[in-house]
Design a protein around this motif. Structure first.
Motif, PDB file in Angstrom:
ATOM      1  N   LYS A 174      15.627  19.675 -31.843  1.00  0.00           N
ATOM      2  CA  LYS A 174      14.937  19.223 -30.656  1.00  0.00           C
ATOM      3  C   LYS A 174      13.874  17.808 -30.832  1.00  0.00           C
ATOM      4  O   LYS A 174      13.060  18.728 -32.000  1.00  0.00           O
ATOM      5  CB  LYS A 174      14.399  20.181 -29.855  1.00  0.00           C
ATOM      6  CG  LYS A 174      16.035  20.490 -29.405  1.00  0.00           C
ATOM      7  CD  LYS A 174      14.877  21.790 -28.071  1.00  0.00           C
ATOM      8  CE  LYS A 174      16.457  22.812 -27.202  1.00  0.00           C
ATOM      9  NZ  LYS A 174      15.810  23.414 -26.440  1.00  0.00           N
ATOM     10  N   ALA A 176      10.695  15.040 -31.311  1.00  0.00           N
ATOM     11  CA  ALA A 176      10.382  13.954 -29.894  1.00  0.00           C
ATOM     12  C   ALA A 176       9.427  12.840 -30.587  1.00  0.00           C
ATOM     13  O   ALA A 176      10.545  12.356 -31.767  1.00  0.00           O
ATOM     14  CB  ALA A 176       8.884  15.579 -29.736  1.00  0.00           C
ATOM     15  N   TYR A 208       9.685  15.085 -24.043  1.00  0.00           N
ATOM     16  CA  TYR A 208       9.595  14.527 -25.339  1.00  0.00           C
ATOM     17  C   TYR A 208       9.498  13.013 -26.651  1.00  0.00           C
ATOM     18  O   TYR A 208       8.575  13.729 -27.210  1.00  0.00           O
ATOM     19  CB  TYR A 208      11.262  15.037 -26.038  1.00  0.00           C
ATOM     20  CG  TYR A 208      11.157  16.528 -26.018  1.00  0.00           C
ATOM     21  CD1 TYR A 208      10.336  17.143 -25.430  1.00  0.00           C
ATOM     22  CD2 TYR A 208      12.494  16.962 -26.422  1.00  0.00           C
ATOM     23  CE1 TYR A 208      11.263  18.730 -25.182  1.00  0.00           C
ATOM     24  CE2 TYR A 208      12.912  18.138 -26.250  1.00  0.00           C
ATOM     25  CZ  TYR A 208      12.213  18.968 -25.800  1.00  0.00           C
ATOM     26  OH  TYR A 208      12.257  20.265 -26.099  1.00  0.00           O
ATOM     27  N   ARG A 210       5.257  10.686 -26.426  1.00  0.00           N
ATOM     28  CA  ARG A 210       4.297  10.989 -25.950  1.00  0.00           C
ATOM     29  C   ARG A 210       3.352   9.561 -26.442  1.00  0.00           C
ATOM     30  O   ARG A 210       3.822   9.603 -27.900  1.00  0.00           O
ATOM     31  CB  ARG A 210       3.431  12.673 -26.797  1.00  0.00           C
ATOM     32  CG  ARG A 210       4.074  13.737 -25.666  1.00  0.00           C
ATOM     33  CD  ARG A 210       3.908  13.796 -24.357  1.00  0.00           C
ATOM     34  NE  ARG A 210       4.202  14.708 -23.441  1.00  0.00           N
ATOM     35  CZ  ARG A 210       3.795  15.640 -23.699  1.00  0.00           C
ATOM     36  NH1 ARG A 210       2.598  16.132 -23.604  1.00  0.00           N
ATOM     37  NH2 ARG A 210       3.819  17.477 -23.164  1.00  0.00           N
ATOM     38  N   THR A 223       0.035  15.889 -29.496  1.00  0.00           N
ATOM     39  CA  THR A 223       1.316  16.533 -29.961  1.00  0.00           C
ATOM     40  C   THR A 223       1.119  17.852 -30.522  1.00  0.00           C
ATOM     41  O   THR A 223       1.864  18.706 -29.513  1.00  0.00           O
ATOM     42  CB  THR A 223       1.048  16.518 -31.580  1.00  0.00           C
ATOM     43  OG1 THR A 223       0.935  14.751 -32.402  1.00  0.00           O
ATOM     44  CG2 THR A 223       2.229  17.232 -32.665  1.00  0.00           C
ATOM     45  N   LEU A 226       2.423  18.494 -26.757  1.00  0.00           N
ATOM     46  CA  LEU A 226       3.567  18.848 -26.585  1.00  0.00           C
ATOM     47  C   LEU A 226       4.328  19.805 -27.186  1.00  0.00           C
ATOM     48  O   LEU A 226       5.181  20.686 -26.235  1.00  0.00           O
ATOM     49  CB  LEU A 226       3.883  17.417 -26.958  1.00  0.00           C
ATOM     50  CG  LEU A 226       5.527  17.012 -27.727  1.00  0.00           C
ATOM     51  CD1 LEU A 226       6.417  17.062 -26.524  1.00  0.00           C
ATOM     52  CD2 LEU A 226       6.120  16.181 -28.527  1.00  0.00           C
ATOM     53  N   ASN A 230       6.098  22.918 -25.187  1.00  0.00           N
ATOM     54  CA  ASN A 230       7.605  23.013 -25.827  1.00  0.00           C
ATOM     55  C   ASN A 230       7.434  23.496 -27.415  1.00  0.00           C
ATOM     56  O   ASN A 230       8.154  22.898 -28.084  1.00  0.00           O
ATOM     57  CB  ASN A 230       8.288  21.217 -25.423  1.00  0.00           C
ATOM     58  CG  ASN A 230       8.664  20.783 -25.090  1.00  0.00           C
ATOM     59  OD1 ASN A 230       9.855  20.334 -23.390  1.00  0.00           O
ATOM     60  ND2 ASN A 230       7.120  19.519 -24.193  1.00  0.00           N
ATOM     61  N   ILE A 233      10.512  21.783 -30.167  1.00  0.00           N
ATOM     62  CA  ILE A 233      10.476  21.700 -31.234  1.00  0.00           C
ATOM     63  C   ILE A 233      10.659  21.186 -32.347  1.00  0.00           C
ATOM     64  O   ILE A 233       9.193  22.082 -32.974  1.00  0.00           O
ATOM     65  CB  ILE A 233       9.573  20.310 -30.102  1.00  0.00           C
ATOM     66  CG1 ILE A 233       9.635  19.498 -28.620  1.00  0.00           C
ATOM     67  CG2 ILE A 233       9.181  18.973 -31.887  1.00  0.00           C
ATOM     68  CD1 ILE A 233       8.694  18.715 -28.480  1.00  0.00           C
ATOM     69  N   ILE A 236       9.575  15.321 -35.411  1.00  0.00           N
ATOM     70  CA  ILE A 236       9.568  14.670 -34.978  1.00  0.00           C
ATOM     71  C   ILE A 236       8.637  13.063 -35.275  1.00  0.00           C
ATOM     72  O   ILE A 236       8.575  13.349 -36.572  1.00  0.00           O
ATOM     73  CB  ILE A 236       7.491  14.947 -34.700  1.00  0.00           C
ATOM     74  CG1 ILE A 236       6.841  16.441 -33.000  1.00  0.00           C
ATOM     75  CG2 ILE A 236       6.724  14.402 -33.856  1.00  0.00           C
ATOM     76  CD1 ILE A 236       6.421  16.916 -33.165  1.00  0.00           C
TER      77      ILE A 236
END
Length: 329
Positions: A174, A176, A208, A210, A223, A226, A230, A233, A236
């Motif tokens: 996952k 972001a 996901y 930002r 962050t 985020l 989530n 995640i 990134i």
């Protein structure tokens, strides 16, 4: 302090003759020219640069306008530009615009008045029409302005896709994205590259993405939000290296280990990436080459040479640091 009048008196010639020797204009016989140059050397005479620029409408000066001099990417570009220009006896003036259109316009007005020979600019606000009206040779860096204006950059969409692909290859499930400002073309292209790689994934959510605004403090705050919202995640992609620093800072504040709990990849390839702990994995632009190509292109424009290639899109590479897992981990 020696003056042009003093040189003329010592060489027993007119001020006009000294001026012709200095500016390489008009006819001066060889014997007189050598005599004038000898006196100039003996008196250590230095021509008045302001007066010469007013006379020749040329100053041997180039302006570089950047949006944020505190972002290490721009000083690294400036270093390359200065190296090329100084080898050709040009002086570089550095201007910080804060991405403010009024500041940029003010700089252009000043450059016009001072007969600056050309401008290298990183802008998201100036229109092609405004630039054309100024009649100053110009080259854009990092951000495309118009097909008629030479530009040196990289393929930000492809670079962003490679960033996400690399995170996937290390096992991230996952991913972001902390993006830059929406009004900046390079930031938008990096967002689009990310989107191309993840929008068809079953796990992808618009939440996901930002905005860190190319700012460490804002990125750290975004962050934290985020990752709190989530927590699953595990990768990134930050839209530039400064924001990657902010991402790592936020993750550590939340007790996450880099890269065991969260892999982070940036974009730019600034020297700072090798000074952080952990060292940051990044999509590296050829920063020095960008600056040197921009400077040489501008010199070609100023000196009337044919510009065979107006738009240079240079290649990026992946600089592997310690902020991402190795493949297969």
């Amino acid at each position: 302090m020696s003056t042009i009048k003093k040189v003329a008196e010592e060489a027993k010639v007119s001020v006009a003759t000294v001026s012709r020797v200095l500016n390489s204009t008009g006819y001066v016989n060889e014997e007189t020219r050598k005599k004038v140059l000898k006196v100039i050397k003996e008196l250590d005479y230095k021509p008045n640069s302001v007066a010469r620029s007013l006379f020749k409408k040329q100053s041997m000066t180039i302006a570089l306008i950047v949006p944020n001099i505190t972002n290490p990417f721009f000083p690294e570009v400036a270093r390359a530009i200065e190296d090329v220009l100084s080898s050709k006896d040009y002086t570089l003036i550095l201007c910080n615009s804060d991405d403010n259109s009024e500041k940029e316009k003010k700089y252009f007005e000043v450059m016009k008045q001072k007969y600056v020979d050309g401008v290298i600019v990183v802008t998201s606000t100036l229109t092609p029409q405004y630039i054309e009206e100024k009649g100053i040779p110009i080259v854009a860096v990092d951000r495309f302005i118009d097909p008629a204006i030479p530009c040196v950059s990289v393929n930000n969409i492809e670079g962003a896709k490679r960033a996400v692909q690399y995170l996937k290859s290390t096992g991230c499930k996952k991913i972001a994205h902390i993006r830059g400002p929406k009004n900046i073309t390079s930031a938008e292209d990096r967002y689009l590259g990310y989107l191309n790689e993840v929008e068809s994934e079953s796990w992808f959510e618009t939440d996901y993405v930002r905005c860190g605004n190319f700012n460490i403090e804002q990125t750290t705050e975004e962050t934290r939000k985020l990752l709190n919202e989530n927590p699953d995640i595990d990768g990134i992609f930050a839209g530039n290296d400064l924001m990657a620093v902010g991402v790592i800072k936020a993750a550590m504040q939340l007790g996450k280990k880099i890269p065991e709990d969260l892999s982070v990849i940036g974009f730019d390839g600034i020297s700072l990436c090798k000074m952080t702990n952990p060292e940051i994995t990044t999509i590296a632009q050829p920063i020095y080459e960008i600056g040197s190509v921009a400077a040489q292109t501008l010199l070609d424009l100023i000196e009337g040479r044919v510009i065979e290639k107006k738009h240079h899109q240079l290649e990026v590479t992946i600089n592997k640091g310690q902020s991402t897992k190795t493949r297969g981990e």
